[in-house]
Motif scaffolding. Structure first.
Motif, mmCIF file in Angstrom:
data_model
loop_
_atom_site.group_PDB
_atom_site.id
_atom_site.type_symbol
_atom_site.label_atom_id
_atom_site.label_comp_id
_atom_site.label_asym_id
_atom_site.label_seq_id
_atom_site.Cartn_x
_atom_site.Cartn_y
_atom_site.Cartn_z
ATOM 1 N N ASP A 190 0.817 -1.213 0.000
ATOM 2 C CA ASP A 190 0.000 0.000 0.000
ATOM 3 C C ASP A 190 0.851 1.264 0.000
ATOM 4 O OD1 ASP A 190 0.883 -0.556 2.573
ATOM 5 O OD2 ASP A 190 -0.900 0.271 3.527
ATOM 6 N N HIS A 191 2.128 1.137 0.328
ATOM 7 C CA HIS A 191 3.057 2.255 0.198
ATOM 8 C C HIS A 191 3.790 2.198 -1.138
ATOM 9 C CE1 HIS A 191 3.377 4.022 4.394
ATOM 10 N NE2 HIS A 191 2.478 3.057 4.508
ATOM 11 N N PRO A 204 1.601 3.657 -4.655
ATOM 12 C CA PRO A 204 1.587 5.106 -4.915
ATOM 13 C C PRO A 204 2.926 5.637 -5.418
ATOM 14 C CG PRO A 204 0.465 4.639 -2.864
ATOM 15 C CD PRO A 204 1.131 3.361 -3.297
ATOM 16 N N PHE A 249 -6.461 6.784 -5.219
ATOM 17 C CA PHE A 249 -6.338 5.780 -4.163
ATOM 18 C C PHE A 249 -6.983 4.458 -4.568
ATOM 19 C CE2 PHE A 249 -8.274 3.577 -0.561
ATOM 20 C CZ PHE A 249 -7.171 3.339 0.233
ATOM 21 N N ASP A 250 -8.176 4.523 -5.163
ATOM 22 C CA ASP A 250 -8.878 3.286 -5.539
ATOM 23 C C ASP A 250 -8.057 2.462 -6.529
ATOM 24 O OD1 ASP A 250 -10.930 4.017 -3.907
ATOM 25 O OD2 ASP A 250 -12.332 4.558 -5.507
ATOM 26 N N HIS A 306 -4.758 2.455 -6.740
ATOM 27 C CA HIS A 306 -3.664 1.858 -5.979
ATOM 28 C C HIS A 306 -4.124 0.609 -5.258
ATOM 29 C CE1 HIS A 306 -1.755 6.125 -5.828
ATOM 30 N NE2 HIS A 306 -1.346 5.462 -6.894
ATOM 31 N N ALA A 307 -5.303 0.677 -4.655
ATOM 32 C CA ALA A 307 -5.850 -0.482 -3.953
ATOM 33 C C ALA A 307 -6.086 -1.640 -4.910
ATOM 34 C CB ALA A 307 -7.151 -0.100 -3.241
#
Length: 225
Positions: A52-53, A56, A64-65, A67-68
């Motif tokens: 999650d780091h 990005p 964000f979505d 990246h998820a």
């Protein structure tokens, strides 16, 4: 300087050369979303961070979505690699790693641990594939901690083993490992064969070029006043 009682190892780029699996899973994740694969060097530079780091950093212009979703796709692709049962071949141990781990495991007054950006499931499969699960008395994974270089993983390893920070050493190949060690009050050994270039390991107390040099590196740490 006190004696070393706990040695904590990073995994990817330190114990195992997992870049084939990492690059393959990353290519699959980006490809599934119709995105261009980041350059190899960019991917290897984020190895050690939690996903999650990492995402990005690799795709800073995405929301964000997205990246998820990349994290999900990466985990899905990596699970596919595991299902094919080739992990010990595509993520091989670096030369000499097994011998050093076996040697250190026989020391009655020395404990071994892991601090990795891998998930619990990913680490379990890797250790099982290489037959190393019993070597490590403390295993810290990304599921339960902030991403490196936050010291949480090492602080938990110290708490679980009852070892003082001054009696522990972190071994890794990235700047994240060195920074994490400093933040937790541990000494650090940097390995030059991993995924970060030499300057990234400037904070290491000792640098080594091969696993055969590691016992001497521990001796040097203990000789320092």
């Amino acid at each position: 300087m006190s004696a070393v009682r706990l040695v904590v190892f990073d995994v990817d780029g330190t114990l195992v050369d997992s870049q084939a699996d990492i690059l393959g899973a990353m290519a699959a994740a980006f490809g599934a979303m119709g995105l261009a694969m980041p350059e190899k060097r960019a991917v290897l530079n984020i190895v050690g961070l939690s996903l999650d780091h990492a995402m990005p950093r690799l795709a800073p212009d995405l929301p964000f979505d997205a990246h998820a979703e990349l994290v999900h796709r990466y985990k899905e692709a990596y699970a596919g690699l595991r299902a094919r049962g080739r992990i010990e071949e595509t993520s091989p141990l670096y030369p000499g790693a097994r011998e050093i781990l076996d040697l250190l495991s026989r020391e009655d007054d020395l404990l071994l641990g892991i601090a990795t950006g891998k998930s619990r499931r990913g680490l379990d499969v890797l250790l099982q594939a290489h037959g190393l699960g019993l070597h490590f008395v403390t295993q810290q994974v990304a599921d339960h901690h902030p991403s490196k270089p936050h010291p949480s993983m090492l602080l938990s390893a110290l708490a679980e083993t009852g070892v003082d920070p001054h009696d522990a050493v972190m071994v890794g190949d990235t700047s994240y490992d060195m920074e994490m060690a400093r933040a937790a009050g541990l000494r650090a050994v940097g390995v030059r064969w991993g995924y970060h270039a030499g300057p990234a390991l400037a904070a290491a107390d000792v640098l080594i070029d091969r696993w055969a040099d590691f016992p001497r590196a521990l001796d040097r740490l203990q000789e320092v006043a």
